[in-house]
Design a protein around this motif. Structure first.
Motif, PDB file in Angstrom:
ATOM      1  N   ALA A  52      -8.886  47.264  17.261  1.00  0.00           N
ATOM      2  CA  ALA A  52      -8.670  46.200  17.925  1.00  0.00           C
ATOM      3  C   ALA A  52      -7.841  46.791  19.576  1.00  0.00           C
ATOM      4  CB  ALA A  52      -7.323  44.767  17.427  1.00  0.00           C
ATOM      5  N   ASP A  53      -8.259  46.074  20.975  1.00  0.00           N
ATOM      6  CA  ASP A  53      -7.081  46.815  21.582  1.00  0.00           C
ATOM      7  C   ASP A  53      -6.064  46.083  21.893  1.00  0.00           C
ATOM      8  OD1 ASP A  53      -6.093  45.718  24.634  1.00  0.00           O
ATOM      9  OD2 ASP A  53      -8.346  46.874  25.397  1.00  0.00           O
ATOM     10  N   ASN A  58      -3.721  40.073  27.761  1.00  0.00           N
ATOM     11  CA  ASN A  58      -2.961  40.331  28.323  1.00  0.00           C
ATOM     12  C   ASN A  58      -1.414  40.210  27.817  1.00  0.00           C
ATOM     13  OD1 ASN A  58      -4.194  40.822  30.790  1.00  0.00           O
ATOM     14  ND2 ASN A  58      -4.681  38.932  30.902  1.00  0.00           N
ATOM     15  N   TYR A  59      -1.265  40.690  26.001  1.00  0.00           N
ATOM     16  CA  TYR A  59       0.040  40.989  25.922  1.00  0.00           C
ATOM     17  C   TYR A  59       0.414  42.317  26.291  1.00  0.00           C
ATOM     18  CZ  TYR A  59      -1.608  38.248  22.353  1.00  0.00           C
ATOM     19  OH  TYR A  59      -2.611  36.918  21.521  1.00  0.00           O
ATOM     20  N   THR A  60       2.364  41.557  26.793  1.00  0.00           N
ATOM     21  CA  THR A  60       2.803  42.779  27.916  1.00  0.00           C
ATOM     22  C   THR A  60       3.253  43.771  26.157  1.00  0.00           C
ATOM     23  OG1 THR A  60       5.048  41.318  26.906  1.00  0.00           O
ATOM     24  CG2 THR A  60       3.849  40.997  28.860  1.00  0.00           C
ATOM     25  N   ALA A  61       2.902  43.416  24.848  1.00  0.00           N
ATOM     26  CA  ALA A  61       3.472  44.655  24.012  1.00  0.00           C
ATOM     27  C   ALA A  61       2.137  45.335  23.412  1.00  0.00           C
ATOM     28  CB  ALA A  61       5.024  44.314  23.459  1.00  0.00           C
ATOM     29  N   LEU A 100       5.997  38.391  10.943  1.00  0.00           N
ATOM     30  CA  LEU A 100       4.341  39.011  12.080  1.00  0.00           C
ATOM     31  C   LEU A 100       4.007  38.419  12.589  1.00  0.00           C
ATOM     32  CD1 LEU A 100       1.814  41.137  10.980  1.00  0.00           C
ATOM     33  CD2 LEU A 100       1.016  38.821  10.352  1.00  0.00           C
ATOM     34  N   ALA A 101       4.102  39.533  14.098  1.00  0.00           N
ATOM     35  CA  ALA A 101       3.779  38.923  15.315  1.00  0.00           C
ATOM     36  C   ALA A 101       2.459  37.782  16.222  1.00  0.00           C
ATOM     37  CB  ALA A 101       4.502  39.839  16.545  1.00  0.00           C
ATOM     38  N   PRO A 102       2.541  37.059  16.692  1.00  0.00           N
ATOM     39  CA  PRO A 102       1.601  36.075  17.137  1.00  0.00           C
ATOM     40  C   PRO A 102       0.209  37.561  17.456  1.00  0.00           C
ATOM     41  CG  PRO A 102       2.853  35.064  17.743  1.00  0.00           C
ATOM     42  CD  PRO A 102       3.717  36.383  17.310  1.00  0.00           C
TER      43      PRO A 102
END
Length: 132
Positions: A52-53, A58-61, A100-102
């Motif tokens: 996965a990218d 546009n996630y910041t992390a 778990l992060a979104p």
């Protein structure tokens, strides 16, 4: 009856799988499904088989190595809010239960015709005989 497939990187232990499943059941119940609608499947893949990218969209992390895909099959004709409710509640539950992060979860919803048979009619199942 939602049918849920979790595609996870190999190494996720049984306890975490049970927590994912329990969280998903809570999400399904929040969306109006019965608690007994438990049809969850886990597919473990090698790390190189789930790519996965790291930051789309546009996630910041970056995503972590805990990234997973949750595919949910539901009947056609349900309100769009059904998928939204399931995803939102599952993300909340995954965060609480597994930290778990979104950004580490991708949901894919599939709709199927509700008239298609899912289980064989009980009358079609051969009855056990004394000779069997």
């Amino acid at each position: 009856m939602p049918f849920v497939t979790f595609t996870v990187r190999r190494g996720l232990d049984r306890a975490d799988k049970l927590q994912l499943s329990a969280a998903m059941i809570e999400a399904q119940v929040a969306a109006g499904f019965q608690r007994e609608d438990l049809f969850h499947r886990f597919i473990d893949v090698d790390p190189d088989d789930l790519l996965a990218d790291p930051r789309y969209p546009n996630y910041t992390a970056d995503r972590t190595d805990r990234f997973l895909v949750v595919e949910v099959v539901i009947s056609k004709g349900r309100p769009k809010a059904t998928a939204d409710l399931i995803a939102d509640e599952a993300i909340r539950q995954f965060g609480e239960r597994l930290q778990l992060a979104p950004r580490d979860v991708l949901f894919v919803f599939h709709e199927v015709d509700p008239e298609l048979p899912r289980f064989p009619a009980e009358t079609l199942i051969p009855k056990a005989t004394a000779d069997a």
